[in-house]
Design a protein around this motif. Structure first.
Motif, PDB file in Angstrom:
ATOM      1  N   LYS A   1      -2.728  12.016   4.463  1.00  0.00           N
ATOM      2  CA  LYS A   1      -1.262  11.978   5.418  1.00  0.00           C
ATOM      3  C   LYS A   1      -1.641  11.998   6.265  1.00  0.00           C
ATOM      4  O   LYS A   1      -0.533  12.961   7.460  1.00  0.00           O
ATOM      5  CB  LYS A   1       0.441  11.980   4.922  1.00  0.00           C
ATOM      6  CG  LYS A   1       1.159  11.085   4.241  1.00  0.00           C
ATOM      7  CD  LYS A   1       2.024  11.666   4.053  1.00  0.00           C
ATOM      8  CE  LYS A   1       3.130  10.696   2.628  1.00  0.00           C
ATOM      9  NZ  LYS A   1       4.272  11.277   2.019  1.00  0.00           N
TER      10      LYS A   1
ATOM     11  N   LYS B   1      -2.628   7.831   2.083  1.00  0.00           N
ATOM     12  CA  LYS B   1      -4.195   7.453   2.681  1.00  0.00           C
ATOM     13  C   LYS B   1      -5.278   8.160   1.295  1.00  0.00           C
ATOM     14  O   LYS B   1      -5.294   9.782   1.535  1.00  0.00           O
ATOM     15  CB  LYS B   1      -4.512   7.315   3.733  1.00  0.00           C
ATOM     16  CG  LYS B   1      -3.041   6.285   4.965  1.00  0.00           C
ATOM     17  CD  LYS B   1      -3.756   5.292   4.343  1.00  0.00           C
ATOM     18  CE  LYS B   1      -2.752   4.039   5.011  1.00  0.00           C
ATOM     19  NZ  LYS B   1      -2.967   2.526   4.633  1.00  0.00           N
TER      20      LYS B   1
ATOM     21  N   ASP C   1       0.839  -1.125   0.207  1.00  0.00           N
ATOM     22  CA  ASP C   1       0.400   0.448   0.348  1.00  0.00           C
ATOM     23  C   ASP C   1       0.872   0.801   0.103  1.00  0.00           C
ATOM     24  O   ASP C   1       0.749   2.252  -0.195  1.00  0.00           O
ATOM     25  CB  ASP C   1      -0.236  -0.008   1.398  1.00  0.00           C
ATOM     26  CG  ASP C   1      -1.952   1.486   1.097  1.00  0.00           C
ATOM     27  OD1 ASP C   1      -2.033   1.483   0.198  1.00  0.00           O
ATOM     28  OD2 ASP C   1      -1.957   2.143   2.012  1.00  0.00           O
TER      29      ASP C   1
ATOM     30  N   GLY D   1      -7.261   5.049  -3.050  1.00  0.00           N
ATOM     31  CA  GLY D   1      -6.679   3.809  -2.744  1.00  0.00           C
ATOM     32  C   GLY D   1      -6.107   3.146  -2.819  1.00  0.00           C
ATOM     33  O   GLY D   1      -5.715   2.023  -2.332  1.00  0.00           O
TER      34      GLY D   1
ATOM     35  N   LYS E   1      -7.741  -3.007  -0.436  1.00  0.00           N
ATOM     36  CA  LYS E   1      -6.681  -3.037  -1.501  1.00  0.00           C
ATOM     37  C   LYS E   1      -6.785  -3.672  -2.808  1.00  0.00           C
ATOM     38  O   LYS E   1      -7.057  -4.541  -3.466  1.00  0.00           O
ATOM     39  CB  LYS E   1      -5.278  -3.271  -0.995  1.00  0.00           C
ATOM     40  CG  LYS E   1      -4.513  -2.144  -1.742  1.00  0.00           C
ATOM     41  CD  LYS E   1      -4.273  -0.889  -1.484  1.00  0.00           C
ATOM     42  CE  LYS E   1      -3.091  -0.573  -2.433  1.00  0.00           C
ATOM     43  NZ  LYS E   1      -2.856   0.815  -2.716  1.00  0.00           N
TER      44      LYS E   1
ATOM     45  N   THR F   1      -5.590  13.809  -1.222  1.00  0.00           N
ATOM     46  CA  THR F   1      -4.922  12.284  -0.551  1.00  0.00           C
ATOM     47  C   THR F   1      -4.349  12.879   0.705  1.00  0.00           C
ATOM     48  O   THR F   1      -4.745  14.226   1.025  1.00  0.00           O
ATOM     49  CB  THR F   1      -3.300  11.676  -1.294  1.00  0.00           C
ATOM     50  OG1 THR F   1      -2.300  12.981  -1.969  1.00  0.00           O
ATOM     51  CG2 THR F   1      -3.512  11.408  -3.096  1.00  0.00           C
TER      52      THR F   1
END
Length: 432
Positions: A357, A339, A20, A298, A258, A355
């Motif tokens: 973090k 993430k 990921d 994702g 995922k 996105t």
């Protein structure tokens, strides 16, 4: 407890974190299909499986009468294959992992498979261990190594006999597919296994769950290896490690599992085509757009190139990969280890993507606003909000938007007859 050979148990295995975090990979389709280098990597099937007239004409015009597909193998020379140069290119492209075709549906193995007599890269063609050489070069460059492997082989007599039996016999699986998978894992200790060729037969035929239980419990890579979802005819998007679902899959909303989007610079083929045209290739802007959309939802982005039979990654592919790498040099902070945020895109426009973090939010915008003011309605600012732009020194001025969200004054761009290159990132701190 050890994993059991059933999907309930196997699907409960947590995905190793590196995958990921990696976000960006390069896919490499290379094999005997790189010799005719025409149509696509499904050349043999279209020619001899479907007897398509255009493929038959192609072979008649270019090769001696009675040419068979096996006659192409000696011409798969890999004369110019420089694994270290490939690894360096992939590193400069920003790839954190690389997936190589060890064996496509044609059955030719790019390593000296003990159960692929005379139909492998040691016995014929390059007379080299292509899988091993690339693996060593990638490991030296600290890039993770994935192995693509097709479960089926179009014209293998053992497979055709099993198919004839309605997949009640398993001679092909027991004598060919499984020995090769175990051999690949024990010999090359891959970080990822990208399975394919699953669609004709059920799990009971492929023995996938037994292999995966061994992989997760006892193999030398049991704690780090990642696998995809192509292990049986109804596994895709349901079982395995991460999900591919389909080639060039775009979910449209945030998936709960995922996933990875695989795409190809050549829009018409995964393998190399000598007759490709520039209009058939993805340009830099569309590659960046695909990457950004994928990561916002994702996913990981796996971008494919097809080398020539000599082992050259043609300059136009190199140029596209290097352009992606330059973009990531500036904007990678918003991509790697990120993430998904609470919203993925700005007000269902597909030009601003988010996105995050931790508390930091990244807004990646694909079109530069005309008046140099970027309007974001999704983030809620606070007095402590600070806005910066990746690749640009200093903070940006912003104000609360009359509706909701914020208006950000972007740095002045010099006028240019060309639209500016695609994709910039503002970093938002202190927003909700």
């Amino acid at each position: 407890p050890p994993y059991q050979p059933d999907w309930d148990s196997l699907d409960a295995r947590p995905l190793p974190a590196w995958f990921d975090q990696a976000k960006v990979g390069v896919f490499v389709h290379w094999g005997v299909f790189s010799v005719p280098a025409w149509g696509s990597e499904w050349f043999w099937w279209h020619w001899q499986g479907e007897h398509r007239p255009d493929y038959q004409r192609f072979v008649q015009r270019r090769y001696p009468p009675d040419t068979t597909y096996a006659d192409f193998a000696p011409r798969f020379t890999a004369h110019d294959f420089q694994p270290r140069e490939w690894a360096q290119l992939f590193q400069r492209a920003g790839a954190r992992y690389v997936v190589l075709t060890t064996k496509h549906h044609e059955g030719f193995t790019n390593w000296g498979s003990p159960v692929s007599w005379n139909w492998n890269s040691l016995d014929t063609g390059p007379h080299r261990d292509l899988v091993g050489e690339l693996g060593q070069a990638l490991r030296e460059s600290n890039i993770r190594y994935g192995l693509y492997h097709s479960l089926l082989e179009w014209f293998n007599p053992l497979y055709l006999a099993d198919k004839e039996s309605g997949f009640k016999t398993q001679n092909f699986v027991l004598k060919k597919t499984m020995p090769e998978l175990y051999d690949l894992v024990l010999k090359y200790k891959p970080d990822l296994i990208w399975s394919d060729g699953d669609w004709e037969a059920p799990e009971s035929y492929w023995n996938s769950t037994s292999f995966l239980a061994w992989l997760y419990n006892d193999s030398p890579v049991k704690d780090t290896v990642v696998v995809n979802d192509r292990w049986c005819n109804n596994c895709s998007c349901h079982h395995g490690g991460y999900y591919n679902c389909a080639d060039k899959y775009k979910p449209g909303t945030l998936p709960t599992h995922k996933w990875e989007m695989c795409s190809s610079i050549d829009k018409l083929s995964w393998g190399y085509r000598s007759d490709m045209n520039i209009s058939e290739l993805m340009d830099e802007a569309s590659i960046i757009e695909e990457l950004v959309q994928t990561v916002s939802f994702g996913g990981n982005y796996l971008l494919n190139v097809g080398p020539t039979k000599e082992g050259v990654i043609v300059p136009i592919f190199q140029e596209r990969l290097l352009a992606l790498g330059r973009w990531l040099d500036t904007n990678g902070e918003a991509i790697y280890e990120s993430k998904p945020w609470r919203v993925q895109m700005e007000n269902s426009t597909d030009t601003v993507w988010y996105t995050s973090k931790g508390p930091v939010v990244y807004a990646i915008f694909l079109i530069w606003p005309r008046d140099n003011v970027l309007e974001l309605s999704s983030p809620t600012p606070s007095p402590a909000t600070q806005v910066t732009m990746l690749g640009f020194a200093g903070t940006l001025k912003w104000q609360e938007s009359p509706g909701k969200g914020l208006l950000i004054t972007l740095p002045y761009m010099l006028p240019s007859p060309l639209p500016p290159q695609s994709g910039w990132t503002v970093k938002l701190e202190g927003v909700k």
